[in-house]
Design a protein around this motif. Structure first.
Motif, PDB file in Angstrom:
ATOM      1  N   VAL A  66      67.695  76.484  46.019  1.00 50.93           N
ATOM      2  CA  VAL A  66      66.306  76.815  45.698  1.00 50.93           C
ATOM      3  C   VAL A  66      65.631  77.374  46.941  1.00 50.93           C
ATOM      4  CG1 VAL A  66      64.085  75.969  44.827  1.00 50.93           C
ATOM      5  CG2 VAL A  66      66.214  74.889  44.056  1.00 50.93           C
ATOM      6  N   SER A  67      64.979  78.529  46.789  1.00 45.78           N
ATOM      7  CA  SER A  67      64.107  79.014  47.861  1.00 45.78           C
ATOM      8  C   SER A  67      62.692  79.150  47.316  1.00 45.78           C
ATOM      9  CB  SER A  67      64.595  80.347  48.433  1.00 45.78           C
ATOM     10  OG  SER A  67      64.606  81.368  47.447  1.00 45.78           O
ATOM     11  N   THR A  68      61.728  79.006  48.219  1.00 48.30           N
ATOM     12  CA  THR A  68      60.322  79.033  47.823  1.00 48.30           C
ATOM     13  C   THR A  68      59.492  79.537  48.992  1.00 48.30           C
ATOM     14  OG1 THR A  68      58.551  77.678  46.831  1.00 48.30           O
ATOM     15  CG2 THR A  68      59.842  76.661  48.583  1.00 48.30           C
ATOM     16  N   THR A  69      58.213  79.793  48.727  1.00 50.41           N
ATOM     17  CA  THR A  69      57.326  80.125  49.835  1.00 50.41           C
ATOM     18  C   THR A  69      57.168  78.894  50.716  1.00 50.41           C
ATOM     19  OG1 THR A  69      55.388  79.546  48.505  1.00 50.41           O
ATOM     20  CG2 THR A  69      56.060  81.859  48.514  1.00 50.41           C
ATOM     21  N   HIS A  70      57.080  79.099  52.003  1.00 51.38           N
ATOM     22  CA  HIS A  70      56.989  77.971  52.937  1.00 51.38           C
ATOM     23  C   HIS A  70      55.603  77.337  52.856  1.00 51.38           C
ATOM     24  CE1 HIS A  70      57.277  75.565  56.538  1.00 51.38           C
ATOM     25  NE2 HIS A  70      58.549  75.930  56.692  1.00 51.38           N
ATOM     26  N   PRO A  71      55.503  76.011  52.705  1.00 49.90           N
ATOM     27  CA  PRO A  71      54.187  75.368  52.618  1.00 49.90           C
ATOM     28  C   PRO A  71      53.271  75.690  53.798  1.00 49.90           C
ATOM     29  CG  PRO A  71      55.897  73.833  51.944  1.00 49.90           C
ATOM     30  CD  PRO A  71      56.600  75.054  52.479  1.00 49.90           C
ATOM     31  N   THR A  72      53.834  75.750  54.989  1.00 48.08           N
ATOM     32  CA  THR A  72      53.013  76.074  56.151  1.00 48.08           C
ATOM     33  C   THR A  72      52.589  77.534  56.137  1.00 48.08           C
ATOM     34  OG1 THR A  72      54.117  74.377  57.466  1.00 48.08           O
ATOM     35  CG2 THR A  72      52.901  76.062  58.668  1.00 48.08           C
ATOM     36  N   GLY A  73      53.481  78.400  55.693  1.00 47.81           N
ATOM     37  CA  GLY A  73      53.125  79.811  55.562  1.00 47.81           C
ATOM     38  C   GLY A  73      51.994  80.009  54.572  1.00 47.81           C
ATOM     39  N   ASP A  74      52.048  79.310  53.435  1.00 47.90           N
ATOM     40  CA  ASP A  74      50.956  79.392  52.465  1.00 47.90           C
ATOM     41  C   ASP A  74      49.656  78.879  53.064  1.00 47.90           C
ATOM     42  OD1 ASP A  74      52.386  80.561  50.425  1.00 47.90           O
ATOM     43  OD2 ASP A  74      52.791  78.692  49.351  1.00 47.90           O
ATOM     44  N   TRP A  75      49.733  77.778  53.791  1.00 52.25           N
ATOM     45  CA  TRP A  75      48.533  77.211  54.417  1.00 52.25           C
ATOM     46  C   TRP A  75      47.937  78.190  55.428  1.00 52.25           C
ATOM     47  CZ3 TRP A  75      48.481  73.203  58.843  1.00 52.25           C
ATOM     48  CH2 TRP A  75      47.189  72.715  59.033  1.00 52.25           C
ATOM     49  N   ASN A  76      48.793  78.808  56.245  1.00 50.70           N
ATOM     50  CA  ASN A  76      48.302  79.793  57.216  1.00 50.70           C
ATOM     51  C   ASN A  76      47.615  80.965  56.521  1.00 50.70           C
ATOM     52  OD1 ASN A  76      49.179  78.433  59.487  1.00 50.70           O
ATOM     53  ND2 ASN A  76      51.147  79.489  59.570  1.00 50.70           N
ATOM     54  N   TYR A  77      48.173  81.395  55.398  1.00 48.47           N
ATOM     55  CA  TYR A  77      47.652  82.587  54.722  1.00 48.47           C
ATOM     56  C   TYR A  77      46.397  82.282  53.903  1.00 48.47           C
ATOM     57  CZ  TYR A  77      47.455  86.900  52.036  1.00 48.47           C
ATOM     58  OH  TYR A  77      47.029  88.081  51.470  1.00 48.47           O
ATOM     59  N   PHE A  78      46.449  81.216  53.093  1.00 42.35           N
ATOM     60  CA  PHE A  78      45.360  80.948  52.159  1.00 42.35           C
ATOM     61  C   PHE A  78      44.269  80.039  52.726  1.00 42.35           C
ATOM     62  CE2 PHE A  78      49.004  81.949  49.366  1.00 42.35           C
ATOM     63  CZ  PHE A  78      48.451  83.008  48.668  1.00 42.35           C
ATOM     64  N   GLY A  79      44.596  79.285  53.790  1.00 42.52           N
ATOM     65  CA  GLY A  79      43.605  78.413  54.390  1.00 42.52           C
ATOM     66  C   GLY A  79      43.325  77.190  53.533  1.00 42.52           C
ATOM     67  N   GLY A  80      42.173  76.572  53.783  1.00 47.95           N
ATOM     68  CA  GLY A  80      41.823  75.366  53.054  1.00 47.95           C
ATOM     69  C   GLY A  80      42.681  74.199  53.482  1.00 47.95           C
ATOM     70  N   SER A  81      42.861  73.248  52.585  1.00 42.87           N
ATOM     71  CA  SER A  81      43.631  72.054  52.886  1.00 42.87           C
ATOM     72  C   SER A  81      45.123  72.315  52.734  1.00 42.87           C
ATOM     73  CB  SER A  81      43.216  70.917  51.942  1.00 42.87           C
ATOM     74  OG  SER A  81      44.099  69.811  52.071  1.00 42.87           O
ATOM     75  N   TYR A  82      45.891  71.873  53.710  1.00 46.11           N
ATOM     76  CA  TYR A  82      47.346  71.949  53.586  1.00 46.11           C
ATOM     77  C   TYR A  82      47.823  71.183  52.360  1.00 46.11           C
ATOM     78  CZ  TYR A  82      52.254  70.779  54.328  1.00 46.11           C
ATOM     79  OH  TYR A  82      53.602  70.595  54.156  1.00 46.11           O
ATOM     80  N   PHE A  83      47.109  70.127  52.002  1.00 46.90           N
ATOM     81  CA  PHE A  83      47.534  69.240  50.926  1.00 46.90           C
ATOM     82  C   PHE A  83      47.101  69.717  49.544  1.00 46.90           C
ATOM     83  CE2 PHE A  83      47.427  66.669  54.769  1.00 46.90           C
ATOM     84  CZ  PHE A  83      48.705  66.138  54.744  1.00 46.90           C
ATOM     85  N   ALA A  84      46.526  70.907  49.464  1.00 48.41           N
ATOM     86  CA  ALA A  84      46.130  71.451  48.169  1.00 48.41           C
ATOM     87  C   ALA A  84      47.363  71.755  47.325  1.00 48.41           C
ATOM     88  CB  ALA A  84      45.303  72.720  48.366  1.00 48.41           C
ATOM     89  N   SER A  85      47.253  71.474  46.032  1.00 48.43           N
ATOM     90  CA  SER A  85      48.271  71.875  45.069  1.00 48.43           C
ATOM     91  C   SER A  85      47.557  72.720  44.025  1.00 48.43           C
ATOM     92  CB  SER A  85      48.928  70.647  44.422  1.00 48.43           C
ATOM     93  OG  SER A  85      49.889  71.044  43.466  1.00 48.43           O
ATOM     94  N   GLU A  86      47.721  74.032  44.125  1.00 48.39           N
ATOM     95  CA  GLU A  86      46.932  74.929  43.285  1.00 48.39           C
ATOM     96  C   GLU A  86      47.641  76.267  43.163  1.00 48.39           C
ATOM     97  OE1 GLU A  86      43.308  75.352  45.473  1.00 48.39           O
ATOM     98  OE2 GLU A  86      44.275  76.337  47.176  1.00 48.39           O
ATOM     99  N   ARG A  87      47.287  77.004  42.100  1.00 44.54           N
ATOM    100  CA  ARG A  87      47.805  78.361  41.946  1.00 44.54           C
ATOM    101  C   ARG A  87      47.015  79.313  42.830  1.00 44.54           C
ATOM    102  NH1 ARG A  87      51.619  80.373  38.946  1.00 44.54           N
ATOM    103  NH2 ARG A  87      52.587  79.164  37.285  1.00 44.54           N
ATOM    104  N   VAL A  88      47.724  80.242  43.462  1.00 41.37           N
ATOM    105  CA  VAL A  88      47.105  81.224  44.343  1.00 41.37           C
ATOM    106  C   VAL A  88      47.670  82.597  44.006  1.00 41.37           C
ATOM    107  CG1 VAL A  88      46.619  79.630  46.248  1.00 41.37           C
ATOM    108  CG2 VAL A  88      48.869  80.741  46.092  1.00 41.37           C
TER     109      VAL A  88
END
Length: 231
Positions: free
Chosen positions: A141-163
């Motif tokens: 399984v490969s996916t977008t990196h959680p830290t990469g998403d956080w860097n790009y979208f901002g907000g809370s790292y702990f967010a679980s949401e569609r972007v």
């Protein structure tokens, strides 16, 4: 993927072209996943969200005995058929629905390349994968990196949401952002055992395609790839 998240029409055509030689898809995610696959000689492989058939083509080149591809986009499935001809079995199917057309314990290896984060019914899909994999079989399984998403979208790292991530000529890729903890807990909670985790960086070939994106993958995480075993 659902009708809402699969890449249809012009978006699908642009993605098929993009995935052929892009720094991220062709020279970062794909080499990492194929390295995790290892020796696939004579294996029966399931390629979920097979897209335009790039992974299936490589797996067959590496000696896979049979590849079965599943894709929700008719546009991408046509591209896969053109690429693979009659060398793979292809099904159009919504991955939000059970894989009822696949037999129990019928695959040695299942591959989900940059698909998992698009899915809503991930628990159901993982249960289906456990069903169709033989004991001792492998799931990649490969996916977008959680830290990469956080860097790009901002907000809370702990967010679980569609972007949404801009793509191509006026399109957007819609996916779930989730923490590393959530990602791994879902996989382990479905009964899979983690064997290896990697944070892919672009290969040297990417320098010739897009030096900016090559450099970015070596400075900040973009993808995450894991190899799991079905007990």
């Amino acid at each position: 993927m659902t009708a809402d998240t699969a890449y249809h029409g012009e978006m699908g055509r642009q993605f098929a072209l993009h995935a052929t030689n892009s720094a991220y898809n062709a020279h970062t995610d794909r080499p990492a996943m194929l390295e995790l696959a290892g020796d696939v000689s004579s294996l029966r492989v399931l390629d979920l969200g097979c897209g335009a058939g790039h992974y299936a083509a490589e797996l067959l080149r590496m000696g896979a005995g049979q590849v079965v591809g599943v894709e929700g986009s008719e546009t991408l499935l046509r591209a896969a058929q053109e690429r693979l001809e009659d060398k793979a079995v292809l099904h159009r199917h919504d991955l939000e629905e059970p894989l009822s057309f696949l037999a129990d314990q019928s695959f040695d290896l299942a591959v989900m390349a940059l698909v998992y984060h698009h899915i809503d019914a991930r628990g159901q899909l993982l249960a289906e994968l456990r069903r169709v994999l033989r004991p001792g079989g492998t799931l990649l399984v490969s996916t977008t990196h959680p830290t990469g998403d956080w860097n790009y979208f901002g907000g809370s790292y702990f967010a679980s949401e569609r972007v949404e991530l801009p793509f191509g000529d006026g399109f957007a890729l819609n996916h779930w952002r989730m923490t590393l903890e959530q990602f791994l807990q879902e996989l382990l909670g479905a009964g899979f055992a983690l064997e290896k985790l990697t944070e892919p960086r672009a290969t040297q070939e990417a320098r010739l395609v897009d030096i900016r994106r090559y450099d970015k993958t070596h400075q900040q995480p973009h993808f995450l790839a894991v190899k799991l075993r079905r007990p």
